[in-house]
Design a protein around this motif. Sequence first.
Motif, mmCIF file in Angstrom:
data_model
loop_
_atom_site.group_PDB
_atom_site.id
_atom_site.type_symbol
_atom_site.label_atom_id
_atom_site.label_comp_id
_atom_site.label_asym_id
_atom_site.label_seq_id
_atom_site.Cartn_x
_atom_site.Cartn_y
_atom_site.Cartn_z
ATOM 1 N N LYS A 4 16.714 -4.153 -15.528
ATOM 2 C CA LYS A 4 16.014 -5.360 -15.074
ATOM 3 C C LYS A 4 16.404 -5.730 -13.646
ATOM 4 O O LYS A 4 15.574 -6.158 -12.857
ATOM 5 C CB LYS A 4 16.319 -6.525 -16.022
ATOM 6 C CG LYS A 4 15.648 -6.408 -17.384
ATOM 7 C CD LYS A 4 16.126 -7.477 -18.341
ATOM 8 C CE LYS A 4 15.774 -8.870 -17.835
ATOM 9 N NZ LYS A 4 16.183 -9.911 -18.811
ATOM 10 N N VAL A 33 15.810 3.447 -21.026
ATOM 11 C CA VAL A 33 14.868 2.458 -20.499
ATOM 12 C C VAL A 33 13.553 2.602 -21.261
ATOM 13 O O VAL A 33 13.216 3.684 -21.747
ATOM 14 C CB VAL A 33 14.633 2.642 -18.978
ATOM 15 C CG1 VAL A 33 15.853 2.202 -18.194
ATOM 16 C CG2 VAL A 33 14.298 4.086 -18.650
ATOM 17 N N GLN A 37 9.450 -0.313 -18.630
ATOM 18 C CA GLN A 37 10.365 -0.308 -17.489
ATOM 19 C C GLN A 37 10.136 0.910 -16.602
ATOM 20 O O GLN A 37 10.211 0.816 -15.369
ATOM 21 C CB GLN A 37 11.806 -0.368 -17.979
ATOM 22 C CG GLN A 37 12.185 -1.728 -18.550
ATOM 23 C CD GLN A 37 13.542 -1.730 -19.216
ATOM 24 O OE1 GLN A 37 13.941 -0.750 -19.861
ATOM 25 N NE2 GLN A 37 14.281 -2.830 -19.072
#
Length: 436
Positions: A4, A33, A37
């Motif tokens: 993130k 991930v 993402q």
Amino acid sequence: MEAKRILARLRVGARPSVDEMAWFGAAIGAGEVTDAQVGAFAMGICRAPLDEARRVALTRAMRDSGKVLAWDMPGPVVDKHSTGGVGDCVSLPLAPALAACGAYVPMISGRGLGHTGGTLDKLEAIPGYTAEVSEAQLREIVGTVGCAIVGASGNIAPSDKRLYAIRDVTGTVESIDLITASILSKKLAAGLEALVLDVKCGSGAFMKTPEDARALARALVETAEGAGCRTNALITEMGQPLIETAGNALEVAASMKLLTGEVPSGPLKELTLALGGELLALCGLADGPEDGAARIGTVLDSGEAAETFERMIHALGGPADFVGSWRRHLAEAPVVRDVFPDAPGIVARIDTEAVGMAVVTLGGGRLREGDRLDHSVGFDALAAIGTRVSARRPLAQVHAASEDAAERAARDLRAAYEITETGAPAPPLLHERIAS
């Protein structure tokens, strides 16, 4: 590290650090991930293009996400990569010619993509040939024959396999950074000492302009060198098919005519000499590209490359006598007929991508993953730019499975050709050399 946080930086157009790029490249293959993402990562790189250090870090991490081969051969381990085109079967004569000159060539190749032909699809037109081998088989064939043209195993650059699939559905395929990491992560996983790149430009290439092709070539060369592999690139013309043939078995036939001396000159040989010369010079088997090209020419003209090709074909399941009987082994289409232009004139331009798609529509390529190919179909005797065509000189011969398919392909081919009274000069085959 945290995905993130990296994505938040990309969102505002800031580049992640070198270490963050390496972490994310490895995390894609490790499943650390999510798909969302990965898609955001790809879109972020489109927004914030990478510098060389970050591109190298991403490429290395993707390379190292799976198996990386190591070799102990008495000569250099090398390979060539093309960005794809139509009528481009250079790998078939080049790999055995390099092997005949003392190099070792574990050529991990792919299948057709869009309008471009795939090296493995061409070779599978040879009865019995198999592109799927174990690592042990690959090592044995490369060690004894000198070359093997095979497909990538599932444990080669798994990060790239996942990232590519997501790029395809998120509109991020055309990023030079992601193209570079994708190409090189797979190639460098083969444990190469030297690599030559054939970067196409023109109507049949993914990079349509010389400027775009130059940008991709520079990114590829810089990144490969940064990852420890000696690399040069040639920017070559794909504003028309490389040879007068497009289609799997037909391109194997063209390669055999070069290897056996039946067609001893032409653009296929010219490009084989140029790429082979670059690679032999890079790996120390020649005193420069000109000397390397001469060495490649010698093994082509002597028949040594043809003998090596035959041994490779047999080692991968094909006929033991292929060089002497290739016409008997290659499938022929049931319908073969001339395609004439709507009006006489001189070929001024070819939409080469449309020619490639016409081969796909004939059944020589895939419209959907898993489509079964008809290796016999395609075009032969394609008129080049600058050729005068008429009711006596056709645009090409179409090889098809039925009369209806032949008629559709003929319409597609006519639409791909621009015929004028004065024509246009043919573009040069070799545009530019990009060296580190």
